[in-house]
Scaffold this motif. Sequence first.
Motif, PDB file in Angstrom:
ATOM      1  N   ASN A   1      43.806  51.118  68.342  1.00  0.00           N
ATOM      2  CA  ASN A   1      43.292  52.452  68.032  1.00  0.00           C
ATOM      3  C   ASN A   1      43.014  53.267  69.289  1.00  0.00           C
ATOM      4  OD1 ASN A   1      43.476  52.306  65.242  1.00  0.00           O
ATOM      5  ND2 ASN A   1      41.474  51.328  65.044  1.00  0.00           N
ATOM      6  N   GLU A   2      42.569  52.582  70.353  1.00  0.00           N
ATOM      7  CA  GLU A   2      42.347  53.277  71.633  1.00  0.00           C
ATOM      8  C   GLU A   2      43.671  53.799  72.189  1.00  0.00           C
ATOM      9  OE1 GLU A   2      40.271  50.351  73.985  1.00  0.00           O
ATOM     10  OE2 GLU A   2      38.377  50.725  72.924  1.00  0.00           O
TER      11      GLU A   2
ATOM     12  N   LYS B   1      40.822  47.407  67.597  1.00  0.00           N
ATOM     13  CA  LYS B   1      40.112  48.375  68.459  1.00  0.00           C
ATOM     14  C   LYS B   1      41.040  48.832  69.596  1.00  0.00           C
ATOM     15  CE  LYS B   1      35.933  48.459  71.110  1.00  0.00           C
ATOM     16  NZ  LYS B   1      35.674  47.515  72.166  1.00  0.00           N
ATOM     17  N   GLN B   2      41.684  47.862  70.208  1.00  0.00           N
ATOM     18  CA  GLN B   2      42.584  48.153  71.331  1.00  0.00           C
ATOM     19  C   GLN B   2      43.739  49.052  70.895  1.00  0.00           C
ATOM     20  OE1 GLN B   2      43.367  44.447  73.400  1.00  0.00           O
ATOM     21  NE2 GLN B   2      44.928  45.428  74.651  1.00  0.00           N
TER      22      GLN B   2
ATOM     23  N   GLU C   1      39.079  42.637  67.918  1.00  0.00           N
ATOM     24  CA  GLU C   1      39.330  43.326  69.185  1.00  0.00           C
ATOM     25  C   GLU C   1      40.711  43.995  69.176  1.00  0.00           C
ATOM     26  OE1 GLU C   1      38.727  44.768  72.800  1.00  0.00           O
ATOM     27  OE2 GLU C   1      37.151  43.724  71.681  1.00  0.00           O
TER      28      GLU C   1
END
Length: 303
Positions: free
Chosen positions: A280-281, A277-278, A274
């Motif tokens: 990269n966002e 992902k965070q 997670e």
Amino acid sequence: MENNTNPLLCDPVEGICGIPDNAESGKVVTQNTQKPVKVIYFTDPICSSCWGIEPQLRKLKLEYGNSIEIEYRMGGLLPDWSYNSGGISKPSDVAHHWDEVSVYYDMPIDGDVWLEDPLQSSYPPSIAFKAAEMQGKEKAILFLREIREMVFLQKKNIAKWENLEIAAKKVGLDVKQFTTDFNGKAKVLFEEDLHFAKQNGVRGFPTIFFIDATGQKETIYGSKPYAFYESAILKLYPKAIKSEYTKSWEVLFSKYPSLTAKEFSELSGTPRAESEKQLNELVAKGKLEKLTTKNGSIWAVKN
């Protein structure tokens, strides 16, 4: 030298100096503002296992910073290539080792520096750290992080003066003073570190001593999960209170300007998959920038 404090090393940030008692007793009287647990961290700028424990160390500082004071000691991992140790006899041998270590610790390391621009010794960056430390502990820690990112992720040879100078500028050191100290006093301080490590039987890095006010000692060798470091503190100082800290990305990046996914996961309590992902966002939103190596990435606040 007493373990607790060396009278020659003053901490300008805290305004603490060890005041030596009369010479006969050999005791060092410390001011009572010192923290309950002294942590002596034997490390080396090119020690890949030390890069591996950055997430744990950073978390330790956030949670137990009130109870611990960390002293960095340079270990002298690679004097030069004239010795052969443990199957590593030339720079190219290190390349593959670093790539393996990177996967093991889940911290980005690009071993190709050893093929493209190999370091002849880890002494220059170690001496540079001591020179940085003469301008304050906090700046020295920023400097060490900077040169580690240079060597592990940017494949830069940090034994070269031009790279040390770039790092010094970036973290706001007085470069003229840094140069003078690097060529002078810092060498002596580095020799003292080597001697101190030898005296205390330190053979590998990271080696971390946790010492309380009475001289009781817990030692942790090598890279271990966070709980090992935490329990060493609590064993010596059961009253240590774990500080709560804000785990938002804004706050974490304000404390540590660059973080790997593993570090962000460890510090924010976000599951590892997670966390990437965070991050990269946040890059997509233009909040962070990302440097990608062949073995993982690091994220930094966008300037």
